[in-house]
Design a protein around this motif. Structure first.
Motif, short mmCIF file in Angstrom:
data_model
loop_
_atom_site.label_atom_id
_atom_site.label_comp_id
_atom_site.label_asym_id
_atom_site.label_seq_id
_atom_site.Cartn_x
_atom_site.Cartn_y
_atom_site.Cartn_z
N THR A 227 37.13 42.69 31.24
CA THR A 227 37.23 41.25 31.00
C THR A 227 38.66 40.85 30.68
O THR A 227 39.17 39.83 31.17
CB THR A 227 36.31 40.84 29.83
N VAL A 228 39.33 41.67 29.87
CA VAL A 228 40.74 41.43 29.54
C VAL A 228 41.59 41.50 30.81
O VAL A 228 42.44 40.64 31.07
CB VAL A 228 41.24 42.44 28.49
N VAL A 233 45.41 39.45 34.74
CA VAL A 233 45.99 39.68 36.05
C VAL A 233 45.92 38.45 36.94
O VAL A 233 46.71 38.29 37.88
CB VAL A 233 45.31 40.89 36.74
N GLY A 234 44.98 37.56 36.65
CA GLY A 234 44.87 36.32 37.42
C GLY A 234 44.67 36.59 38.90
O GLY A 234 43.84 37.42 39.30
N GLY A 238 45.83 39.58 44.67
CA GLY A 238 45.52 39.12 46.02
C GLY A 238 44.10 39.42 46.42
O GLY A 238 43.72 39.26 47.59
N ARG A 239 43.30 39.89 45.48
CA ARG A 239 41.89 40.20 45.70
C ARG A 239 41.22 40.24 44.34
O ARG A 239 41.88 40.15 43.29
CB ARG A 239 41.72 41.54 46.41
N ASP A 240 39.92 40.42 44.30
CA ASP A 240 39.22 40.52 43.02
C ASP A 240 39.59 41.83 42.33
O ASP A 240 39.69 42.88 42.98
CB ASP A 240 37.70 40.48 43.23
N PRO A 241 39.81 41.80 41.01
CA PRO A 241 40.12 43.02 40.27
C PRO A 241 39.01 44.06 40.41
O PRO A 241 37.83 43.71 40.53
CB PRO A 241 40.25 42.54 38.82
N ALA A 328 49.62 31.98 38.81
CA ALA A 328 48.58 32.99 38.95
C ALA A 328 47.48 32.84 37.90
O ALA A 328 46.41 33.46 38.02
CB ALA A 328 49.19 34.39 38.84
N HIS A 329 47.72 32.02 36.86
CA HIS A 329 46.74 31.88 35.79
C HIS A 329 46.24 30.44 35.64
O HIS A 329 45.71 30.04 34.60
CB HIS A 329 47.33 32.36 34.46
#
Length: 330
Positions: A227-228, A233-234, A238-241, A328-329
Motif C-alpha cells: 500500500t505504501v 511510486v505513483g 508506467g504500469r501498475d505496481p 506522478a502523484h
C-alpha cells in the motif's frame, strides 16, 4: 617512513615507533595508534607495492628494504646470510657498495653465490647528489613516486562482472544511506525473519503477522508495504505496481525510462526500502506505529529534499524533475 622527509608525522613515527629499526622488522609492541597497528599487519600486502630506487644509497637498507628484483634479500638467505656475508642486518647499501664494487665476505654457499651474482648484475644509477627514491606500484609493471588510492584499489580488489541491477543502486543523484540499505536488500543481507531463524530467533512480519518474514515479503508482498509502495511510486513505473520483488527489480533494471523518470524511480525505490526497514525496526522496539499513508508522507519528504538539493533549476538536464514528481502523484 622510507624517505628522508621532514614532515612531523613520519619524523615522529621514526623517532618513537621505529626507533632506528626497519618498518619491515619492527615488532608490534602495542604502542602507537590503531592505524599504526593495522599498518604493521598489512606489511605482507605492502611488500608487493613498495620498491626502493637507489641513487646515493644512503638510506636503503641492504637486507630488509626492497631495492632488488629478488625482493627482500633477508627473506632469501635467512638470518644466517648476515653472518656468511659479513653484512649486518641494519647495514645500508652505501656501506657495502662504493658505486662500482660490492664488498662481501668470501663464501662458498651456492645459494648466496647465486644471489651475489644477481646483485652484481643488477644495474644501479649511482649519483651522490640524488637521494634514494621510494616508488609505489601503480600497475602490474609500473612504479611511480606517488601513491594513488584508485590504482592501488584496482590492484588489490577481486574484480567480478558488473551486476545489471547495480545501476538501480548507484547513480549520481542517489543518497548513500538509502543506496546502502537497498544494496543490502538486493543482496538479501538484511536481518529479516528467515535469516534470523538460523540464529535461533523467530521473527514474523510485524506489519501483517505473516509467520515467515522474508525480503520478498517485506518488499512488497506485505499488504501494508505494498500500500505504501503504490502511494509513493505513483505513475512513475508506467504500469501498475507489482508486489513481487523479483518482478519489480527486473522492471527497474531493464525497462527504458526517460532520464528524469529513471532518477525519480530509483530514488523513491531506495527511500521506500530504507523507510520500510526503519519502520519495521521502530515497531520491533516498541515505537508508535505509522499508518501506511503517514509512512508515505515520510518517504515523500526526503525525495523532495533530494530533488531540491540537486539544484535542478540550474541544470538543463534536470529541469522539470520536481514537476514530474508532482505530476506522478496527482
Amino acid at each position: 617512513m622510507f624517505s628522508e622527509t621532514k614532515s612531523l608525522g613520519p619524523a615522529w613515527v621514526k623517532e618513537f615507533l621505529l626507533r632506528q629499526e626497519s618498518f619491515w622488522d619492527v615488532n608490534d609492541t602495542g604502542m602507537g595508534s590503531w592505524i599504526w597497528r593495522k599498518l604493521l599487519k598489512l606489511r605482507p600486502v605492502a611488500r608487493h607495492f613498495i620498491r626502493m630506487e637507489i641513487h646515493n644509497s644512503q638510506t636503503v637498507r641492504f637486507w630488509t628494504d626492497i631495492w632488488h628484483p629478488l625482493g627482500r634479500l633477508i627473506d632469501i638467505t635467512g638470518a644466517v646470510g648476515t653472518q656468511k656475508l659479513g653484512v649486518q642486518r641494519s647495514t645500508r647499501v652505501f656501506e657495502v657498495w662504493d658505486g662500482i664494487n660490492w664488498n662481501f665476505r668470501r663464501c662458498r654457499d651456492r645459494q648466496l653465490c647465486n644471489m651475489i651474482q644477481q646483485i652484481e648484475q643488477h644495474h644501479l644509477d649511482f649519483d651522490l647528489s640524488t637521494p634514494d627514491v621510494v616508488l609505489w606500484k601503480n600497475s602490474s609493471s609500473d612504479y611511480r613516486e606517488w601513491f594513488s588510492a584508485v590504482d592501488t584499489w584496482h590492484l588489490i580488489r577481486h574484480t567480478r562482472p558488473t551486476q545489471e541491477w547495480s545501476k538501480v543502486i548507484w547513480f549520481p543523484q542517489g543518497v548513500p544511506r538509502f543506496s546502502f540499505i537497498t544494496w543490502l536488500a538486493v543482496k538479501n543481507r538484511l536481518s529479516t525473519g528467515d535469516r534470523m531463524r538460523t540464529w535461533g530467533h523467530t521473527q514474523g512480519c510485524i506489519f501483517c503477522g505473516e509467520p515467515n518474514e522474508t525480503r520478498d515479503h517485506l518488499f512488497f508482498a506485505c499488504p501494508y508495504t505494498f500500500t505504501v509502495w503504490i502511494e509513493v511510486v505513483g505513475t512513475l513505473l508506467g504500469r501498475d505496481p507489482d508486489p513481487y520483488w523479483e518482478n519489480t527489480l527486473d522492471h527497474l533494471t531493464h525497462h527504458r525510462f526517460d532520464f528524469l523518470t529513471s532518477i525519480l524511480i530509483r530514488l523513491v525505490f531506495q527511500v521506500t526500502i530504507y523507510m520500510v526497514w526503519r519502520e519495521r525496526n521502530d515497531r520491533k522496539h516498541m515505537k508508535n506505529p505509522r499508518q501506511a499513508s503517514q509512512l508515505a508522507k515520510v518517504i515523500d519528504k526526503p525525495v523532495r529534499n533530494r530533488i531540491t538539493s540537486t539544484k535542478y533549476t540550474q541544470k538543463p538536464r534536470l529541469r522539470g524533475l520536481l514537476q514530474l514528481w508532482f505530476t506522478a502523484h496527482m
